[in-house]
Design a protein around this motif. Structure first.
Motif, PDB file in Angstrom:
ATOM      1  N   VAL A  33      -0.099   9.260  -3.680  1.00 11.92           N
ATOM      2  CA  VAL A  33       0.244   7.844  -4.106  1.00 11.92           C
ATOM      3  C   VAL A  33      -0.601   6.763  -3.305  1.00 11.92           C
ATOM      4  O   VAL A  33      -1.263   5.831  -4.082  1.00 11.92           O
ATOM      5  N   LEU A  34      -0.471   7.068  -2.018  1.00 15.28           N
ATOM      6  CA  LEU A  34      -1.392   6.057  -1.009  1.00 15.28           C
ATOM      7  C   LEU A  34      -2.844   6.080  -1.523  1.00 15.28           C
ATOM      8  O   LEU A  34      -3.457   5.166  -1.511  1.00 15.28           O
ATOM      9  N   PHE A  35      -3.353   7.220  -1.787  1.00 16.11           N
ATOM     10  CA  PHE A  35      -4.799   7.323  -1.966  1.00 16.11           C
ATOM     11  C   PHE A  35      -4.950   6.975  -3.174  1.00 16.11           C
ATOM     12  O   PHE A  35      -6.179   5.946  -3.459  1.00 16.11           O
ATOM     13  N   PHE A  36      -4.410   6.813  -4.457  1.00 13.21           N
ATOM     14  CA  PHE A  36      -4.615   6.225  -5.731  1.00 13.21           C
ATOM     15  C   PHE A  36      -4.381   4.814  -5.569  1.00 13.21           C
ATOM     16  O   PHE A  36      -5.058   3.963  -6.171  1.00 13.21           O
ATOM     17  N   ILE A  37      -3.441   4.260  -4.773  1.00 15.40           N
ATOM     18  CA  ILE A  37      -3.339   2.878  -4.701  1.00 15.40           C
ATOM     19  C   ILE A  37      -4.728   2.371  -3.877  1.00 15.40           C
ATOM     20  O   ILE A  37      -4.961   1.249  -4.399  1.00 15.40           O
ATOM     21  N   PHE A  38      -5.098   3.008  -2.770  1.00 10.04           N
ATOM     22  CA  PHE A  38      -6.261   2.639  -2.163  1.00 10.04           C
ATOM     23  C   PHE A  38      -7.529   2.586  -3.141  1.00 10.04           C
ATOM     24  O   PHE A  38      -8.195   1.729  -3.021  1.00 10.04           O
TER      25      PHE A  38
END
Length: 55
Positions: A33-38
Protein backbone atom coordinates in the motif's frame (compact mmCIF):
# COMPACT_ATOMS: atom_id res chain seq x y z
CA UNK A 1 7.01 7.11 1.99
CA UNK A 2 9.33 4.90 -0.02
CA UNK A 3 11.54 4.47 3.05
CA UNK A 4 8.61 3.11 5.06
CA UNK A 5 7.67 0.73 2.24
CA UNK A 6 11.22 -0.64 2.21
CA UNK A 7 11.24 -0.99 6.01
CA UNK A 8 7.97 -2.93 6.01
CA UNK A 9 9.25 -5.07 3.14
CA UNK A 10 12.32 -5.98 5.20
CA UNK A 11 10.14 -6.72 8.24
CA UNK A 12 7.99 -9.01 6.09
CA UNK A 13 11.06 -10.80 4.77
CA UNK A 14 12.57 -11.33 8.22
CA UNK A 15 9.23 -12.48 9.66
CA UNK A 16 8.82 -14.94 6.78
CA UNK A 17 12.29 -16.36 7.37
CA UNK A 18 11.52 -16.98 11.04
CA UNK A 19 8.09 -18.48 10.26
CA UNK A 20 5.78 -15.75 11.50
CA UNK A 21 3.20 -15.98 8.73
CA UNK A 22 0.62 -13.53 10.06
CA UNK A 23 3.14 -10.79 10.79
CA UNK A 24 4.78 -11.36 7.42
CA UNK A 25 1.50 -11.05 5.52
CA UNK A 26 0.51 -7.93 7.43
CA UNK A 27 3.83 -6.19 6.86
CA UNK A 28 3.78 -7.19 3.20
CA UNK A 29 0.34 -5.68 2.64
CA UNK A 30 1.35 -2.46 4.40
CA UNK A 31 4.50 -2.27 2.27
CA UNK A 32 2.47 -2.74 -0.92
CA UNK A 33 0.00 0.00 0.00
CA UNK A 34 2.76 2.45 0.92
CA UNK A 35 4.66 1.69 -2.28
CA UNK A 36 1.61 2.31 -4.47
CA UNK A 37 0.84 5.55 -2.62
CA UNK A 38 4.43 6.59 -3.27
CA UNK A 39 4.11 5.76 -6.98
CA UNK A 40 0.88 7.73 -7.34
CA UNK A 41 2.40 10.72 -5.55
CA UNK A 42 5.54 10.53 -7.68
CA UNK A 43 3.55 10.49 -10.91
CA UNK A 44 1.40 13.41 -9.74
CA UNK A 45 4.49 15.45 -8.87
CA UNK A 46 6.01 14.68 -12.28
CA UNK A 47 2.84 15.80 -14.06
CA UNK A 48 2.51 18.93 -11.94
CA UNK A 49 6.19 19.80 -12.40
CA UNK A 50 5.94 19.36 -16.14
CA UNK A 51 2.88 21.62 -16.35
CA UNK A 52 4.38 24.30 -14.09
CA UNK A 53 7.77 24.47 -15.80
CA UNK A 54 6.67 24.44 -19.43
CA UNK A 55 9.17 26.10 -21.75
Amino acid sequence: MLRWAIIFGIIALVAAIFGFGGISEGAESIAKVLFFIFLVGFVLVLIAGKSIFKN
